[in-house]
Each structure stands twice: as C-alpha cells, then as structure tokens.
Scaffold this active site. Structure first.
Site, PDB file in Angstrom:
ATOM      1  N   GLY A   1      -2.432  -8.720   9.538  1.00 17.84           N
ATOM      2  CA  GLY A   1      -3.001  -7.620   9.164  1.00 17.84           C
ATOM      3  C   GLY A   1      -3.917  -6.980   9.834  1.00 17.84           C
TER       4      GLY A   1
ATOM      5  CG  PHE B   1      -1.630  -1.127   1.282  1.00 21.32           C
ATOM      6  CD1 PHE B   1      -3.022  -1.319   0.767  1.00 21.32           C
ATOM      7  CD2 PHE B   1      -1.283  -2.361   2.220  1.00 21.32           C
ATOM      8  CE1 PHE B   1      -3.601  -2.397   0.692  1.00 21.32           C
ATOM      9  CE2 PHE B   1      -2.220  -3.350   2.240  1.00 21.32           C
ATOM     10  CZ  PHE B   1      -3.433  -3.428   1.565  1.00 21.32           C
TER      11      PHE B   1
ATOM     12  CG  ASP C   1       2.937  -6.376  10.052  1.00 21.61           C
ATOM     13  OD1 ASP C   1       2.050  -6.910  10.629  1.00 21.61           O
ATOM     14  OD2 ASP C   1       2.773  -5.419   9.007  1.00 21.61           O
TER      15      ASP C   1
ATOM     16  CG  ASP D   1       1.880   2.310   6.469  1.00 19.64           C
ATOM     17  OD1 ASP D   1       0.735   3.012   6.671  1.00 19.64           O
ATOM     18  OD2 ASP D   1       2.394   1.986   5.491  1.00 19.64           O
TER      19      ASP D   1
ATOM     20  CB  SER E   1       2.914  -2.297  17.288  1.00 20.89           C
ATOM     21  OG  SER E   1       3.667  -0.834  17.418  1.00 20.89           O
TER      22      SER E   1
ATOM     23  CB  SER F   1       6.973   0.648   3.598  1.00 21.25           C
ATOM     24  OG  SER F   1       6.577  -0.221   4.167  1.00 21.25           O
TER      25      SER F   1
ATOM     26  CG  HIS G   1      -4.060   3.253   8.968  1.00 16.05           C
ATOM     27  ND1 HIS G   1      -2.744   2.972   9.673  1.00 16.05           N
ATOM     28  CD2 HIS G   1      -3.747   3.407   7.747  1.00 16.05           C
ATOM     29  CE1 HIS G   1      -1.794   2.978   8.536  1.00 16.05           C
ATOM     30  NE2 HIS G   1      -2.426   3.322   7.605  1.00 16.05           N
TER      31      HIS G   1
ATOM     32  CG  ASP H   1      -2.167   5.191   4.738  1.00 13.02           C
ATOM     33  OD1 ASP H   1      -2.342   5.420   3.551  1.00 13.02           O
ATOM     34  OD2 ASP H   1      -1.547   4.187   5.089  1.00 13.02           O
TER      35      ASP H   1
HETATM   36  N1  SAH Z   1       3.855  -0.421   4.952  1.00  8.19           N
HETATM   37  C1  SAH Z   1       3.137  -1.683   4.081  1.00  8.19           C
HETATM   38  C2  SAH Z   1       1.618  -1.540   4.537  1.00  8.19           C
HETATM   39  C3  SAH Z   1       1.228  -1.527   5.951  1.00  8.19           C
HETATM   40  S1  SAH Z   1      -0.243  -2.113   6.582  1.00  8.19           S
HETATM   41  C4  SAH Z   1       3.342  -1.220   2.678  1.00  8.19           C
HETATM   42  O1  SAH Z   1       4.274  -0.616   2.345  1.00  8.19           O
HETATM   43  O2  SAH Z   1       2.552  -1.866   1.979  1.00  8.19           O
HETATM   44  C5  SAH Z   1      -0.237  -2.042   8.073  1.00  8.19           C
HETATM   45  C6  SAH Z   1       0.264  -3.259   8.604  1.00  8.19           C
HETATM   46  O3  SAH Z   1       0.163  -3.082  10.218  1.00  8.19           O
HETATM   47  C7  SAH Z   1      -0.391  -4.711   8.655  1.00  8.19           C
HETATM   48  O4  SAH Z   1       0.442  -5.556   7.997  1.00  8.19           O
HETATM   49  C8  SAH Z   1      -0.829  -5.148   9.856  1.00  8.19           C
HETATM   50  O5  SAH Z   1      -0.395  -6.481  10.108  1.00  8.19           O
HETATM   51  C9  SAH Z   1       0.184  -4.267  10.734  1.00  8.19           C
HETATM   52  N2  SAH Z   1      -0.467  -4.143  12.097  1.00  8.19           N
HETATM   53  C10 SAH Z   1      -1.675  -3.505  12.270  1.00  8.19           C
HETATM   54  N3  SAH Z   1      -1.763  -3.306  13.896  1.00  8.19           N
HETATM   55  C11 SAH Z   1      -0.273  -3.913  14.402  1.00  8.19           C
HETATM   56  C12 SAH Z   1       0.011  -4.224  15.457  1.00  8.19           C
HETATM   57  N4  SAH Z   1      -0.727  -3.854  16.739  1.00  8.19           N
HETATM   58  N5  SAH Z   1       1.218  -4.771  15.858  1.00  8.19           N
HETATM   59  C13 SAH Z   1       1.895  -4.932  14.882  1.00  8.19           C
HETATM   60  N6  SAH Z   1       1.538  -4.743  13.425  1.00  8.19           N
HETATM   61  C14 SAH Z   1       0.252  -4.264  13.322  1.00  8.19           C
HETATM   62 MG    MG Z   2      -0.120   3.087   4.566  1.00 13.02          MG
END
Ligand code: SAH
Ligand code: MG
Length: 226
Positions: free
Chosen positions: A91, A33, A87, A157, A140, A68, A160, A186
């Site tokens: 998802g 993304f 991560d 990222d 996280s 990314s 959200h 975003d």
């Molecule tokens: N930066 C990526 C897109 C990230 S999408 C790109 O370039 O395509 C958002 C990501 O955040 C997802 O993979 C999801 O698994 C992760 N995520 C969401 N909540 C999270 C959490 N609490 N701890 C770790 N990862 C998390």
């Molecule tokens: Mg993003």
C-alpha cells in the site's frame, strides 16, 4: 455442414466479446480505486497499444487488488501482449492506518502490514489471466532501475506522494517506445480534488515534448509518445 468463413468469424467475435464482457464485470467487482468509465478508457487505450504493436509489453505500476490489472489484462489477452503488473503490495502512504484510503481487511495479521498480494493473485486466477499477466512484487524504482524491456503501454498509478510519483515518471517513461502509450491516473487539475504529484508528472510528460495528449476520462490521462 462446416461453417462458412463469415460464420466462423462472427462466432469468434462473439466469443471475444463475451470474454471481454466477463472480464469487465470482474474488474468492476474487484476492490480498488478505478471508476468503471475510467477502467473502460484504460482498457481501450491499452487495446489500441496492443493492436498497434503486436507482441508488445505492457507495464502497470500500482496493482493493489487487481482492478486496473484486470482491465489491462483483458486488453493484453485480446491483443497478444504481456502485462507486467508491479507493486510491493504494502500500500501507499494514503493506504496506511489513519489515512483516508485505509482498509483494515487488507492487513496481514501476522505482519501487521497491508498485503494486497493474495487478493491480487486470487483476482488473476479467478479471471483466468495468468497466461498474459505477470506479477512483479517489489519497489518500483528498484525494478525500473534494472528494467530493459521496451513498453508499448505504461500505466502509472503507484504512490502519489512527491517522491514516488517523480520516481515513477523518471524510471518508467523512458521505456515507452515511440508510438507507445503512457497513461497516468489521479490527475486532478483542481488541487481541491486531489494531490498534485500525478498532475505534475502529467504536465512534465507533456512539457518534455516526448508525449502528446491522446484522450482522457475522469482523472485518467492518456498520452502517446511521439
Ligand atoms: N491501480 C489500482 C490502485 C493502485 S493504488 C486499482 O486499480 O485499484 C497504488 C498502489 O501503488 C498500491 O497498491 C501501493 O502498494 C503501490 N505502490 C506505492 N508505492 C510503490 C512503490 N514504491 N513500489 C511499488 N508499488 C508501490
Ligand atoms: Mg489511482
């Protein structure tokens, strides 16, 4: 005949540029993304951080399949930094079944859950970035609550939603060193374009007086810690 210093340095530049171009092509082809121009802006911001803070540490929250990560890994490799890419690989809410950003190919059939880790890992191996990119698989806030390494570059990222975005803001921004960078993805000033939490945490960072604006591209916002 031995090459002159000038010839040797021109050759090193050409090698570096070729490697960078290869990684950018890979990043663009990786599932994820991040529009191409925002990816380049992310790479350039991280490269500045790497140059300014030699031997520094980068961290990204939200790796997904490694798009990314590849841009940031290119900057880390080029500047001698190490990138931690965090991560849980299951998802975000918006990636689950029935939501807009769901991709059924990423579901592990044995668990029925999204698992992007194999994709992320393959991307790092194919890009030959394993020497400077370290994956952290976990939640996280759990990781940030134990984290002690100062960060020269932090890219947020992850989830959200309200709770995950604020947890990332509170958990990670204190680790950014003075003169280090914070990038948030975003960020949509117009609610019609996307959810509020990334915008809100970007505003909070600015409002805190600890960060100043240092560039943007699309929904990417780059801030520098004062
Ligand atoms: N930066 C990526 C897109 C990230 S999408 C790109 O370039 O395509 C958002 C990501 O955040 C997802 O993979 C999801 O698994 C992760 N995520 C969401 N909540 C999270 C959490 N609490 N701890 C770790 N990862 C998390
Ligand atoms: Mg993003």
């Amino acid at each position: 005949m031995r090459p002159t210093d000038q010839e040797a340095s021109a050759e090193a530049d050409a090698t570096r540029t070729a490697r960078r171009d290869d990684l950018v092509v890979r990043a663009r082809a990786t599932t994820g993304f991040m529009p191409d121009d925002e990816g380049m802006a992310l790479y350039e911001a991280a490269r500045r951080a790497g140059r300014e803070h030699p031997g520094g540490t980068f961290l990204e929250v939200g790796a997904w399949c490694g798009k990314s990560t590849t841009y940031l890994g290119a900057a880390a490799e080029e500047t001698g930094a190490v990138l931690f890419s965090l991560d849980h690989h299951h998802g975000s809410e918006e990636n689950q079944v029935g939501w807009d950003h769901h991709d059924a190919h990423l579901v592990d059939r044995s668990t029925g859950r999204i698992d992007t880790l194999p994709h992320w890992r393959r991307a790092m191996i194919e890009a030959d970035l394993e020497a400077c990119v370290v994956g952290i698989v976990g939640d996280s806030p759990t990781v940030s609550s134990r984290w002690t390494i100062p960060l020269s570059f932090c890219f947020i990222d992850g989830g959200h939603g309200e709770d995950p975005a604020w947890a990332d803001y509170r958990g990670w921004t204190p680790h950014v060193i003075a003169g280090g960078w914070l990038a948030i993805h975003d960020v949509f000033p117009d609610p019609a374009d996307g959810g509020r939490p990334p915008f809100d945490i970007w505003q909070a960072a600015l409002g805190s007086g600890k960060f100043v604006e240092d560039g943007d591209c699309g929904s990417l916002r780059v801030l520098r810690r004062v």
